[in-house]
Design a protein around this motif. Structure first.
Motif, mmCIF file in Angstrom:
data_model
loop_
_atom_site.group_PDB
_atom_site.id
_atom_site.type_symbol
_atom_site.label_atom_id
_atom_site.label_comp_id
_atom_site.label_asym_id
_atom_site.label_seq_id
_atom_site.Cartn_x
_atom_site.Cartn_y
_atom_site.Cartn_z
ATOM 1 N N GLY A 209 45.802 46.129 34.156
ATOM 2 C CA GLY A 209 46.172 46.824 35.380
ATOM 3 C C GLY A 209 45.817 46.030 36.634
ATOM 4 N N ILE A 210 45.208 44.872 36.449
ATOM 5 C CA ILE A 210 44.822 44.035 37.588
ATOM 6 C C ILE A 210 45.992 43.140 37.987
ATOM 7 N N VAL A 211 46.207 43.026 39.288
ATOM 8 C CA VAL A 211 47.238 42.156 39.842
ATOM 9 C C VAL A 211 46.579 41.183 40.810
ATOM 10 N N VAL A 212 47.018 39.940 40.770
ATOM 11 C CA VAL A 212 46.558 38.920 41.714
ATOM 12 C C VAL A 212 47.785 38.325 42.389
ATOM 13 N N GLY A 213 47.757 38.264 43.721
ATOM 14 C CA GLY A 213 48.887 37.727 44.453
ATOM 15 C C GLY A 213 48.456 36.670 45.453
ATOM 16 N N ALA A 214 49.431 35.893 45.929
ATOM 17 C CA ALA A 214 49.154 34.852 46.925
ATOM 18 C C ALA A 214 50.326 34.732 47.880
ATOM 19 N N LEU A 215 50.021 34.363 49.107
ATOM 20 C CA LEU A 215 51.004 34.122 50.156
ATOM 21 C C LEU A 215 50.523 32.907 50.929
ATOM 22 N N VAL A 216 51.430 31.952 51.226
ATOM 23 C CA VAL A 216 50.965 30.723 51.859
ATOM 24 C C VAL A 216 52.060 30.093 52.713
ATOM 25 N N ALA A 217 51.661 29.574 53.869
ATOM 26 C CA ALA A 217 52.544 28.771 54.714
ATOM 27 C C ALA A 217 52.058 27.334 54.614
ATOM 28 N N VAL A 218 52.911 26.457 54.107
ATOM 29 C CA VAL A 218 52.509 25.098 53.745
ATOM 30 C C VAL A 218 52.974 24.109 54.808
ATOM 31 N N ASN A 219 52.019 23.554 55.545
ATOM 32 C CA ASN A 219 52.292 22.638 56.649
ATOM 33 C C ASN A 219 51.373 21.422 56.529
ATOM 34 N N ALA A 220 51.358 20.826 55.350
ATOM 35 C CA ALA A 220 50.345 19.839 54.987
ATOM 36 C C ALA A 220 50.743 18.418 55.365
ATOM 37 N N ASN A 264 48.559 19.511 61.289
ATOM 38 C CA ASN A 264 49.003 20.012 59.995
ATOM 39 C C ASN A 264 48.472 21.424 59.732
ATOM 40 N N THR A 265 47.964 21.680 58.536
ATOM 41 C CA THR A 265 47.291 22.919 58.135
ATOM 42 C C THR A 265 48.121 23.796 57.206
ATOM 43 N N THR A 266 47.513 24.152 56.089
ATOM 44 C CA THR A 266 48.073 25.125 55.158
ATOM 45 C C THR A 266 47.211 26.376 55.225
ATOM 46 N N ILE A 267 47.839 27.511 55.472
ATOM 47 C CA ILE A 267 47.107 28.767 55.629
ATOM 48 C C ILE A 267 47.653 29.801 54.652
ATOM 49 N N GLY A 268 46.750 30.563 54.033
ATOM 50 C CA GLY A 268 47.214 31.492 53.021
ATOM 51 C C GLY A 268 46.285 32.663 52.791
ATOM 52 N N VAL A 269 46.763 33.572 51.953
ATOM 53 C CA VAL A 269 46.038 34.782 51.576
ATOM 54 C C VAL A 269 46.163 34.959 50.073
ATOM 55 N N VAL A 270 45.058 35.274 49.407
ATOM 56 C CA VAL A 270 45.108 35.751 48.030
ATOM 57 C C VAL A 270 44.620 37.194 48.026
ATOM 58 N N ALA A 271 45.095 37.965 47.074
ATOM 59 C CA ALA A 271 44.733 39.382 47.054
ATOM 60 C C ALA A 271 44.704 39.902 45.628
ATOM 61 N N THR A 272 43.906 40.921 45.414
ATOM 62 C CA THR A 272 43.838 41.601 44.124
ATOM 63 C C THR A 272 43.553 43.079 44.348
ATOM 64 N N ASN A 273 43.923 43.888 43.372
ATOM 65 C CA ASN A 273 43.609 45.316 43.448
ATOM 66 C C ASN A 273 42.289 45.647 42.774
ATOM 67 N N ALA A 274 41.635 44.646 42.185
ATOM 68 C CA ALA A 274 40.324 44.876 41.569
ATOM 69 C C ALA A 274 39.270 45.009 42.668
ATOM 70 N N PRO A 275 38.294 45.902 42.503
ATOM 71 C CA PRO A 275 37.278 46.088 43.544
ATOM 72 C C PRO A 275 36.227 44.985 43.526
ATOM 73 N N PHE A 276 35.940 44.425 44.709
ATOM 74 C CA PHE A 276 34.920 43.399 44.850
ATOM 75 C C PHE A 276 34.196 43.581 46.177
ATOM 76 N N THR A 277 33.014 42.964 46.294
ATOM 77 C CA THR A 277 32.249 42.966 47.537
ATOM 78 C C THR A 277 32.713 41.817 48.436
ATOM 79 N N LYS A 278 32.219 41.799 49.677
ATOM 80 C CA LYS A 278 32.533 40.690 50.584
ATOM 81 C C LYS A 278 32.040 39.359 50.026
ATOM 82 N N THR A 279 30.858 39.376 49.436
ATOM 83 C CA THR A 279 30.323 38.144 48.846
ATOM 84 C C THR A 279 31.232 37.641 47.743
#
Length: 361
Positions: A209-220, A264-279
């Protein structure tokens, strides 16, 4: 645009005198294959919106988590442009964010975050203080001012419009949002670079039931490489237009180049629905940079501001191992990076071919 027409415009010669298309654009014997797709919005609790300024082009992309998301961040490039990243430190107070903004326009593009804050406040989303809320919107920008009119860059209105456009549905890829003006393969100068863009991918992990996703703008500054094959997907072009220089291999043979800071710079986000702390989310953000390292070569240079945000929506109560999710996030991120290069569209008016025109038949 047909490949023969694009070749004529790119090379600046009459069509009859242009190099044979099969020679000029054949960089491999087999067609490239897109990595597995999906969208970061496959993670429950997220919406994504783009706003693109096609007249330059540039733009911004927002990831909205209306119920809040626990977040971490890791900055590895040495020329970053960011907002609210200190707040994401595990030692600091606020636990959740309401949105992440990725934007073009270099430091000017950080202004788009103000529009995101405005939209969130109108919808009463944010850190509750007294009778109101303070929306928490970390942001990162990439340097795309060298493509088109320097004076056109995302601002407050554009960040707001990205929020209005946000949906939980599939995310558009290529020359959209923060990836609209993105380019890659700049180690040998802009005239040998290529068009990149924005990519996304996701993975559903077995029957957990866990999903992991990513979004990225690639300007390397580096080349984009498919980690599964080791093959350059897009990057610094050869002088004769017959393939790629292989930036890393050139460095290994002694090539040196002055890289302008913050170009330059590549910037992105990863995400999951699993619960985690900030650390734990901070650790996942760190591990996700392995995806950058696998799919961009070289990466994390002095001229890159490479940044990854990590989000946990916590919509599933399944307890997951932070190392496993971090490792998976790196794989999904590498797929999103390759997709960003392969889904981009050429800008012949700026001499910027995309992978689909330069390689594929």
């Amino acid at each position: 645009m047909k490949r023969r027409e694009f070749a004529r415009k790119l090379l600046g010669v009459p069509l009859a005198a242009a190099l044979p298309i099969e020679t000029a654009f054949a960089a491999a014997n087999e067609p490239l294959q897109l990595p597995p797709g999906g969208s970061i919005t496959d993670v429950p609790g997220l919406k994504v919106g783009h706003h693109t300024l096609t007249e330059r082009p540039t733009g911004c992309t927002v990831v909205i988590c209306e119920s809040g998301a626990t977040a971490g961040v890791d900055v590895r490039g040495s020329a970053p442009g960011t907002r609210e990243t200190d707040l994401l430190s595990p030692t600091n107070l606020v636990e959740q964010v309401q949105a992440i903004l990725l934007s073009g326009g270099s430091a000017y593009g950080l202004a788009a975050a103000t529009g995101v804050v405005k939209w969130l406040e109108e919808h009463h989303l944010g850190y509750k203080i007294g009778q109101g809320v303070v929306p928490i919107v970390p942001a990162a920008i990439l340097m795309d001012l060298g493509v088109g009119n320097f004076k056109i860059r995302p601002g407050e209105e554009d960040g707001y419009k990205a929020c209005v456009a946000a949906t939980p549905g599939p995310v558009a890829e290529g020359n959209v949002g923060a990836g609209a003006g993105a380019t890659i393969g700049k180690m040998f100068g802009p005239k040998f670079s290529m068009k990149s863009g924005l990519g996304t991918a996701s993975a559903k992990i077995g029957d957990t039931g866990i999903v992991v996703g990513a979004l990225v703008a690639v300007n390397a500054v580096g080349d984009v490489v498919n980690p599964q094959t080791g093959r350059i997907v897009a990057g610094a072009r050869s002088e004769d237009g017959k393939g790629y220089r292989d930036s890393m291999q050139a460095m290994m043979h002694g090539y040196r180049v002055a890289i302008p800071a913050a170009a330059n710079t590549t910037i992105g986000v990863v995400a999951t629905n699993a619960p985690f702390t900030k650390t734990q989310m901070t650790k996942i953000a760190q591990m996700s940079h392995d995806g950058y390292a696998r799919a961009i070569n070289p990466v994390h240079t002095m001229g890159d501001g490479d940044t990854i945000f990590a989000l946990s929506t916590g919509t599933t109560q399944v307890k997951a191992d932070v190392s496993a999710i971090g490792a998976i996030a790196a794989v999904v991120m590498s797929r999103a990076i390759v997709r960003a290069a392969m889904m981009a569209t050429s800008l012949p008016e700026f001499g910027l071919p995309a992978c689909r025109d330069y390689v594929n038949s």
